[in-house]
Design an enzyme around this catalytic site. Sequence first.
Site, PDB file in Angstrom:
ATOM      1  N   SER A 133      38.858   7.812   7.377  1.00  0.00           N
ATOM      2  CA  SER A 133      39.051   8.949   8.283  1.00  0.00           C
ATOM      3  C   SER A 133      40.364   9.693   8.052  1.00  0.00           C
ATOM      4  O   SER A 133      40.823  10.424   8.930  1.00  0.00           O
ATOM      5  CB  SER A 133      38.994   8.464   9.739  1.00  0.00           C
ATOM      6  N   GLU A 134      40.946   9.537   6.873  1.00  0.00           N
ATOM      7  CA  GLU A 134      42.257  10.140   6.618  1.00  0.00           C
ATOM      8  C   GLU A 134      42.278  11.650   6.851  1.00  0.00           C
ATOM      9  O   GLU A 134      43.266  12.194   7.351  1.00  0.00           O
ATOM     10  CB  GLU A 134      42.706   9.813   5.186  1.00  0.00           C
ATOM     11  N   VAL A 135      41.195  12.351   6.493  1.00  0.00           N
ATOM     12  CA  VAL A 135      41.196  13.814   6.657  1.00  0.00           C
ATOM     13  C   VAL A 135      41.286  14.222   8.120  1.00  0.00           C
ATOM     14  O   VAL A 135      41.726  15.331   8.433  1.00  0.00           O
ATOM     15  CB  VAL A 135      39.954  14.457   6.004  1.00  0.00           C
ATOM     16  N   LEU A 137      43.331  13.051  10.082  1.00  0.00           N
ATOM     17  CA  LEU A 137      44.774  13.007  10.377  1.00  0.00           C
ATOM     18  C   LEU A 137      45.559  13.951   9.475  1.00  0.00           C
ATOM     19  O   LEU A 137      46.789  13.903   9.457  1.00  0.00           O
ATOM     20  CB  LEU A 137      45.294  11.573  10.199  1.00  0.00           C
ATOM     21  N   LEU A 139      45.432  13.783   6.220  1.00  0.00           N
ATOM     22  CA  LEU A 139      45.826  12.983   5.062  1.00  0.00           C
ATOM     23  C   LEU A 139      44.647  12.839   4.110  1.00  0.00           C
ATOM     24  O   LEU A 139      43.561  13.371   4.350  1.00  0.00           O
ATOM     25  CB  LEU A 139      46.315  11.604   5.527  1.00  0.00           C
TER      26      LEU A 139
END
Length: 260
Positions: A133-135, A137, A139
């Site tokens: 789920s980085e995107v 945040l 990232l």
Amino acid sequence: MTDIELEIAGRVARITINRPDRHNALDIAMIDAFHAALDKVAVDKSARVLEIRARGESFCAGADINWMRRMAEYDAASNIADAKRLAGLFEKIAFLPLPTVVAVNGPAYGGGIGIVAACDFAIAVPQADFVLSEVKLGLIPAVISPHIIRAIGPHAAKRLFLSGRKFDAAEAERLGLLAEIVAPEKLDEAVNALTRQLLDNAPEAMAAAKELVQFVASKPLGPDVIAGTADRIAARRASAEGKEGLTAFLEKRTPAWRKE
């Protein structure tokens, strides 16, 4: 008790992630301890297989939120050094000459998926789920991406990286991230059975087989690959282990490495 525990016994090295109160989330101290444990495994001549396990209900929730807050305040040089330290952890797992087996006892997010993808075999419980789920945040899953892309391919990785959606153990198995799904009460049994199977194999040959995959996967099919694979099988045939294996097969006896 420490966040990373190491035990080496009976030709098996076992690293246990032991931070259940924080869902085994990674911080820099834990990463350093993980590096130190892997370094000890790499030089221990008695170890033939590495198992990675975790305590608690989660396998690894990725980066610890407090560590992420501190990272946001780092200068550029510190940020790069920190990222390289984490990237080196996954690289060290992937290139360890021993076969690696990871027991995924629960959710694995972000860097936790990086650990799973860097291992050779991943066995999970049905309750395990996975999130990149980085995107969400702002990232990207940068340092884990080489291992995830190698495990599931670029198209599947792109879909998961861009959507940031959660996916379950069944999808992870279908994509190739997991080798097997077993009931929670069967997880230890399944890992132990696989470890026993690996211990029957020639240790130097397993290390060479891992290196073979890295070599072939990194190059297009052509003269370099053809020559490189021929060189590798010739070297194994001439090796003491290769000669012992062939002689034992012809003589219908157990090879020496199984007696150790």
